[in-house]
Design a protein around this motif. Structure first.
Motif, PDB file in Angstrom:
ATOM      1  N   SER A   1      18.830   6.455  53.996  1.00 39.70           N
ATOM      2  CA  SER A   1      18.045   5.327  54.780  1.00 39.70           C
ATOM      3  C   SER A   1      18.378   5.319  56.408  1.00 39.70           C
ATOM      4  CB  SER A   1      18.343   4.112  53.834  1.00 39.70           C
ATOM      5  OG  SER A   1      19.591   3.812  53.984  1.00 39.70           O
ATOM      6  N   LYS A   2      17.583   4.497  56.830  1.00 46.43           N
ATOM      7  CA  LYS A   2      17.991   4.365  58.387  1.00 46.43           C
ATOM      8  C   LYS A   2      18.125   2.874  58.784  1.00 46.43           C
ATOM      9  CE  LYS A   2      15.019   8.402  59.807  1.00 46.43           C
ATOM     10  NZ  LYS A   2      13.938   8.944  60.454  1.00 46.43           N
ATOM     11  N   PHE A   3      18.787   2.847  59.719  1.00 55.49           N
ATOM     12  CA  PHE A   3      19.203   1.306  60.212  1.00 55.49           C
ATOM     13  C   PHE A   3      19.255   1.358  61.919  1.00 55.49           C
ATOM     14  CE2 PHE A   3      23.538   2.578  59.876  1.00 55.49           C
ATOM     15  CZ  PHE A   3      24.232   1.868  60.966  1.00 55.49           C
ATOM     16  N   SER A   4      19.101   0.328  62.540  1.00 53.98           N
ATOM     17  CA  SER A   4      19.130   0.204  63.838  1.00 53.98           C
ATOM     18  C   SER A   4      19.907  -1.235  64.366  1.00 53.98           C
ATOM     19  CB  SER A   4      17.810   0.145  64.720  1.00 53.98           C
ATOM     20  OG  SER A   4      17.000   1.261  64.177  1.00 53.98           O
ATOM     21  N   ILE A   5      20.441  -1.298  65.524  1.00 55.93           N
ATOM     22  CA  ILE A   5      20.927  -2.253  66.147  1.00 55.93           C
ATOM     23  C   ILE A   5      20.376  -2.737  67.314  1.00 55.93           C
ATOM     24  CG2 ILE A   5      23.096  -1.990  64.686  1.00 55.93           C
ATOM     25  CD1 ILE A   5      24.490  -1.406  67.770  1.00 55.93           C
ATOM     26  N   ILE A   6      20.419  -4.042  67.514  1.00 52.70           N
ATOM     27  CA  ILE A   6      19.924  -4.859  68.718  1.00 52.70           C
ATOM     28  C   ILE A   6      21.104  -5.494  69.536  1.00 52.70           C
ATOM     29  CG2 ILE A   6      18.457  -6.504  69.763  1.00 52.70           C
ATOM     30  CD1 ILE A   6      16.524  -5.820  67.360  1.00 52.70           C
TER      31      ILE A   6
ATOM     32  N   ASN B   1      10.234   0.678  64.684  1.00 46.60           N
ATOM     33  CA  ASN B   1       9.987  -0.942  64.124  1.00 46.60           C
ATOM     34  C   ASN B   1      11.085  -1.635  64.928  1.00 46.60           C
ATOM     35  OD1 ASN B   1       7.962  -0.168  62.631  1.00 46.60           O
ATOM     36  ND2 ASN B   1       9.309   0.528  60.832  1.00 46.60           N
ATOM     37  N   ALA B   2      12.318  -1.125  65.194  1.00 48.26           N
ATOM     38  CA  ALA B   2      13.576  -2.044  66.012  1.00 48.26           C
ATOM     39  C   ALA B   2      12.986  -2.585  67.215  1.00 48.26           C
ATOM     40  CB  ALA B   2      14.724  -1.216  65.701  1.00 48.26           C
ATOM     41  N   LEU B   3      12.223  -1.555  67.960  1.00 47.37           N
ATOM     42  CA  LEU B   3      11.492  -1.898  69.234  1.00 47.37           C
ATOM     43  C   LEU B   3      10.507  -2.968  69.223  1.00 47.37           C
ATOM     44  CD1 LEU B   3      11.469   1.602  70.856  1.00 47.37           C
ATOM     45  CD2 LEU B   3      12.894  -0.429  71.398  1.00 47.37           C
ATOM     46  N   LYS B   4       9.733  -2.983  68.201  1.00 42.47           N
ATOM     47  CA  LYS B   4       8.520  -3.651  67.764  1.00 42.47           C
ATOM     48  C   LYS B   4       9.342  -5.040  67.584  1.00 42.47           C
ATOM     49  CE  LYS B   4       5.211  -0.640  65.874  1.00 42.47           C
ATOM     50  NZ  LYS B   4       4.544  -0.132  64.521  1.00 42.47           N
ATOM     51  N   PHE B   5      10.357  -5.241  66.792  1.00 40.73           N
ATOM     52  CA  PHE B   5      10.833  -6.584  66.651  1.00 40.73           C
ATOM     53  C   PHE B   5      11.402  -7.074  67.600  1.00 40.73           C
ATOM     54  CE2 PHE B   5      15.076  -8.652  65.915  1.00 40.73           C
ATOM     55  CZ  PHE B   5      14.517  -9.737  64.730  1.00 40.73           C
ATOM     56  N   SER B   6      12.198  -6.285  68.519  1.00 39.58           N
ATOM     57  CA  SER B   6      12.627  -6.804  69.775  1.00 39.58           C
ATOM     58  C   SER B   6      11.676  -7.231  70.884  1.00 39.58           C
ATOM     59  CB  SER B   6      13.537  -5.531  70.534  1.00 39.58           C
ATOM     60  OG  SER B   6      14.701  -4.976  69.708  1.00 39.58           O
ATOM     61  N   GLU B   7      10.416  -6.727  70.966  1.00 39.00           N
ATOM     62  CA  GLU B   7       9.337  -7.280  71.863  1.00 39.00           C
ATOM     63  C   GLU B   7       9.176  -8.476  71.270  1.00 39.00           C
ATOM     64  OE1 GLU B   7       8.533  -6.258  74.508  1.00 39.00           O
ATOM     65  OE2 GLU B   7       9.323  -4.041  74.649  1.00 39.00           O
ATOM     66  N   ARG B   8       8.975  -8.630  69.899  1.00 35.41           N
ATOM     67  CA  ARG B   8       8.581  -9.930  69.209  1.00 35.41           C
ATOM     68  C   ARG B   8       9.455 -11.039  69.922  1.00 35.41           C
ATOM     69  NH1 ARG B   8       7.683  -8.280  64.685  1.00 35.41           N
ATOM     70  NH2 ARG B   8       9.404  -9.265  63.601  1.00 35.41           N
TER      71      ARG B   8
ATOM     72  N   ASP C   1      14.867  -9.361  81.158  1.00 36.10           N
ATOM     73  CA  ASP C   1      13.585  -9.860  80.140  1.00 36.10           C
ATOM     74  C   ASP C   1      12.838  -8.692  79.660  1.00 36.10           C
ATOM     75  OD1 ASP C   1      11.992 -11.506  79.061  1.00 36.10           O
ATOM     76  OD2 ASP C   1      10.699 -11.934  80.712  1.00 36.10           O
ATOM     77  N   ARG C   2      13.529  -7.557  79.189  1.00 33.13           N
ATOM     78  CA  ARG C   2      12.812  -6.589  78.514  1.00 33.13           C
ATOM     79  C   ARG C   2      13.610  -5.751  77.737  1.00 33.13           C
ATOM     80  NH1 ARG C   2      11.164  -3.930  83.569  1.00 33.13           N
ATOM     81  NH2 ARG C   2      11.256  -6.055  84.351  1.00 33.13           N
ATOM     82  N   VAL C   3      13.177  -4.719  77.218  1.00 33.18           N
ATOM     83  CA  VAL C   3      13.875  -3.939  75.886  1.00 33.18           C
ATOM     84  C   VAL C   3      13.708  -2.596  76.424  1.00 33.18           C
ATOM     85  CG1 VAL C   3      13.552  -3.389  73.546  1.00 33.18           C
ATOM     86  CG2 VAL C   3      12.738  -5.565  74.093  1.00 33.18           C
ATOM     87  N   VAL C   4      15.189  -1.908  76.267  1.00 35.12           N
ATOM     88  CA  VAL C   4      15.187  -0.484  76.352  1.00 35.12           C
ATOM     89  C   VAL C   4      15.903   0.154  75.463  1.00 35.12           C
ATOM     90  CG1 VAL C   4      16.489   1.095  77.974  1.00 35.12           C
ATOM     91  CG2 VAL C   4      15.182  -0.894  78.996  1.00 35.12           C
TER      92      VAL C   4
END
Length: 403
Positions: free
Chosen positions: A273-278, A337-344, A398-401
């Motif tokens: 399985s995969k996971f990401s952190i913000i 999907n982590a980037l999509k969550f972050s933008e939201r 005010d952005r995601v990278v």
């Protein structure tokens, strides 16, 4: 005098203080130990003997480190205040008072933990004793019931034999008068046997009633102990929760973050399985503190923490990393999907008005996102997300990278 000598000298005084407080049978609290140290001349002489600015700074940084550690592990808000106080005291003017506060709070917390453990052991020991006692009582009742049944069967056999004898008399005796006399005699014996049987049953029932009351009493005492155990369990759960939670925001702390990331890495090894952190940081937070004060800053941190928690699934976790920095762990989530969550999340924060009394505040956040790469360490994963967040800051905030 170096740090080691100071620690040894202070430690000896604290031990003597704890002994004296125990000897007076006074409850050990942060206040009672603090008062003892404040009134102890030897304690103050230690600090009067510190002349070196280098030693003062070394001691100050040592205390900042310990205050941060205890704030994370024990989850006591006072440690955060001590840390802030030490950071704002470059000359070390309040070192004595800060040391007293740290020592006193730690001693009180440990004493409470030891008391809970002692109470738990005492209750468990008592339950074991009561269980053994109740078990013996129940075994005794079962054995007695078995004996009563055996005796009852013997008496029934005796009565049956008597009735068989009466039947033989009726068949074999030709004289009515003789038969009448014999039957009356046998009926009298039967009556006595039945009366005896009834008396025995009354005695047995009376004894069983007493045993029943005894068992019921034991069971009611079990219920009391069960309530005490439930109370202690609640206290232990509270201590456990406090040990992994940031006291200001209610998010989990860094220590718990490491544990959960380790679990995700192991899950990935086992199931692929995969996971990401913000990695999230509030933009211009220092300026907000300077303009509105730390109380408003704390309010914003709590508010933002609640927003983050409301956006998470049950399998995700949010942590306070430090200051205005927060980390989110997204389980079973790839980078896309982590980037999509972050933008939201970015959009939700951007459009939220943080109302504090008469102030309507708006904030933005900069976010760095990293998906775990097999083989890398936790430190490397966090560093990638952190560097991505810094790039978001440099690119205009005010952005995601992604990193």
């Amino acid at each position: 005098m170096n740090i080691k000598n100071i620690a040894n000298s202070v430690g000896s005084i604290v031990i003597e203080g704890l002994k004296e407080i125990r000897g007076k049978r006074v409850p050990l609290t942060a206040t009672t130990l603090a008062n003892y140290l404040k009134e102890n001349e030897e304690f103050y002489k230690i600090f009067e003997g510190i002349q070196s600015t280098e030693v003062i700074q070394e001691l100050r940084y040592f205390l900042i480190e310990k205050a941060s550690f205890f704030a994370s592990v024990l989850n006591v808000q006072d440690f955060i205040q001590i840390k802030d106080s030490l950071e704002k005291d470059p000359e070390g003017e309040h070192l004595k008072n800060d040391i007293i506060t740290i020592i006193s709070l730690v001693a009180e917390y440990l004493d409470k933990a030891i008391n809970v453990q002692s109470r738990l052991k005492s209750i468990i020991d008592e339950i074991v004793i009561r269980f053994d006692k109740t078990s013996n009582t129940l075994n005794s009742i079962l054995e007695e019931n078995s004996n009563i049944l055996k005796k009852d069967i013997e008496e029934d056999k005796k009565i049956a034999n008597e009735l068989t004898g009466v039947n033989h008399l009726i068949i074999n005796e030709s004289s009515i008068e003789a038969l009448k006399s014999m039957v009356l005699s046998k009926v009298d014996e039967l009556s006595k046997e039945i009366s005896k049987k009834i008396d025995n049953k009354h005695t047995a029932l009376k004894h069983l009633e007493q045993e029943k009351k005894h068992v019921n009493k034991e069971l009611s005492e079990y219920k009391v102990k069960e309530q005490e155990l439930a109370k202690i369990k609640k206290e232990l759960e509270k201590y456990k929760m406090e040990s992994v939670t940031d006291p200001l925001t209610g998010l989990f702390n860094r220590k718990f973050m490491i544990k959960k990331i380790e679990e995700e890495i192991e899950r990935g090894k086992r199931y692929g399985s995969k996971f990401s952190i913000i990695f999230l940081d509030i933009d211009n937070f220092k300026r907000m503190n300077d303009v509105y004060g730390h109380i408003v800053g704390d309010f914003v941190l709590k508010y933002l923490a609640n927003i983050i928690k409301s956006e998470l699934r049950k399998v995700d976790y949010a942590f306070r990393y430090g200051g205005e920095e927060m980390v989110i762990l997204l389980s079973e989530t790839n980078l896309e999907n982590a980037l999509k969550f972050s933008e939201r999340l970015l959009e939700v924060v951007r459009n939220t008005i943080f109302k504090y009394k008469t102030e309507d505040l708006k904030i933005t956040v900069s976010i760095g996102v990293a998906e775990f790469k097999p083989g890398e360490t936790i430190e490397q994963l966090i560093e990638r997300a952190d560097m991505a967040m810094l790039k978001a800051k440099q690119a205009g905030k005010d952005r995601v990278v992604s990193g």
